[in-house]
Motif scaffolding. Structure first.
Motif: not given
Ligand SMILES: Cc1cc2nc3c(=O)[nH]c(=O)nc-3n(C[C@H](O)[C@H](O)[C@H](O)COP(=O)(O)OP(=O)(O)OC[C@H]3O[C@@H](n4cnc5c(N)ncnc54)[C@H](O)[C@@H]3O)c2cc1C
Length: 388
Positions: A87, A92, A149, A155, A287
């Motif tokens: 998510g 983090s 990413s 944060l 893949f």
């Protein structure tokens, strides 16, 4: 729903968007008496104007209502450890989550490990495996900075869209806490390094209404999210209310908080450099079906394909949550965040620019990665008006 995901209805939820929910919540519900600050500090204004936007990016969070999938199966002659679906918390939680995944790898005693994916989850999984003494080869379609990413805000948000309140499995809260604490600990060892991959920053939460007054519910299709961060109260600094003469913002209610931030560009580079220096190899490969894992040299495979797992495995439990971020010309003198409650606006001072993140209605379940510049322009104008 209650906007728990982004500048939400309560101080705790507002913090949830920023990774300091317990801090804001605790300070507010305790009567906000944590005022220990002895005077105004210099706050360099953000030069937030549309002409300073140098980039706009869109990325989808890989949300799963039941939380990240971290489980293993024997298929195609391999041990496959699935590790995806983090998510809005992937950066983090990554280190702690990687350690949980490694707990499924190590009993097989492999000397060589295949990791599929080089996003936040793949890179940290690879590093944790190397530290455990394994030789690691990453296979991936894209590598940083092309991975999803790379478009994250940066944060410390360990409970952002990590699961839904309704579908949260029994025992998840405890597992989440273990992962979050483990990640947090690792991040403390990455402070003060060249390129500042990880930094602590002050931030200002602004609101038109008192923080203890809920925002009206909205209808953006998002589920309710559990408020897990209260479990981390002992490792999050508390927030403080500020009087009107203690800040320059055009907002009636202001609190100051402190949180951890990631300079994604230098942090990704650090992870990749460390991985290669310790003998890691990386191979570009896409893949199209998991049976192709059976062709790999390694007997154990960790599948860190993030949102890509939805198509690769036909796993519809991975739901896209779109997010758009504008980047303004860097301002080294700006060393604080701004979060405007009820306006879906967060501005983060990174070394590569000031990130202005926005959230729109209908972003939940939206896989559209085309950007809408007008949305970011409106957000930047809203930000600029706070300093007018
Ligand atoms: C706008 C936005 C802001 C965010 N901000 C934050 C934040 O501030 N803090 C935070 O902690 N999290 C944040 N997140 C969440 C975080 O970015 C994600 O949880 C994280 O990026 C997921 O990482 P990942 O490695 O699982 O996926 P990805 O980064 O998508 O990496 C997947 C990897 O797998 C590869 N791959 C995929 N499919 C295949 C295939 N079929 N074959 C071969 N390779 C494949 C890809 O090429 C890539 O290398 C944010 C997300 C968004 C969208």
């Amino acid at each position: 729903m209650q906007r728990r995901h982004f500048l939400g209805a309560t101080p705790a939820a507002l913090g949830a968007a920023l990774g300091v929910p317990n801090a804001l919540h605790a300070a507010t519900t305790a009567g906000g008496s944590a005022m220990t600050w002895s005077g105004p500090r210099a706050i360099a204004p953000m030069r937030a104007s549309v002409d300073r936007i140098v980039d706009v990016s869109v990325c989808t969070r890989p949300f799963r209502a039941q939380g990240p999938r971290i489980e293993s199966e024997q298929r195609y002659g391999k041990t496959i450890v699935h590790h995806y679906g983090h998510g809005g918390s992937g950066w983090s939680l990554s280190w702690g989550s990687a350690r949980v995944a490694m707990g499924l790898v190590l009993p097989h005693r492999p000397r060589h490990l295949a990791v599929i994916g080089s996003g936040a989850i793949g890179l940290t999984t690879a590093r944790v495996a190397q530290r455990a003494g394994l030789r690691v080869r990453i296979y991936c379609k894209d590598r940083p900075p092309e991975v999803r990413s790379s478009a994250a805000t940066g944060l410390w948000t360990p409970d952002s869209r990590i699961c839904s309140s309704v579908a949260m499995p029994a025992g998840f809260a405890q597992r989440w806490e273990t992962m979050a604490r483990s990640s947090f600990k690792t991040y403390q060892s990455l402070l003060g390094l060249p390129g500042e991959p990880v930094e602590w920053r002050d931030g200002y939460a602004l609101s038109d209404t008192p923080f203890d007054q809920p925002l009206p519910p909205d209808d953006d299709g998002e589920p309710d999210y559990p408020e897990l961060s209260a479990r981390l109260a002992d490792i999050h600094p508390t927030s403080q209310p500020l009087a009107a003469d203690e800040h320059p913002f055009r907002a009636p209610h202001v609190r100051r908080f402190t949180t951890m931030t990631f300079n994604i560009a230098s942090y990704q580079r650090l992870l990749m450099d460390d991985f290669l220096r310790e003998g890691g190899e990386i191979e570009t490969r896409e893949f199209f079906h998991p049976r192709e894992f059976g062709t790999l040299r390694e007997a154990v495979v960790v599948n860190c394909t993030g949102y890509g797992a939805r198509a690769l495995l036909g796993d519809d439990s991975v739901i896209p949550v779109r997010g758009q971020t504008a980047r303004l010309v860097p301002q080294p003198e700006v060393d604080y965040l701004v979060a405007y409650r009820g306006h879906n606006l967060v501005a983060v001072p990174r070394r590569d620019g000031i990130l202005v993140a926005t959230q729109e209605a209908h972003d939940f379940g939206n896989a559209e990665t085309g950007m809408d510049r007008s949305v970011s322009e409106r957000a930047v104008e809203r930000l600029g008006a706070l300093f007018a």
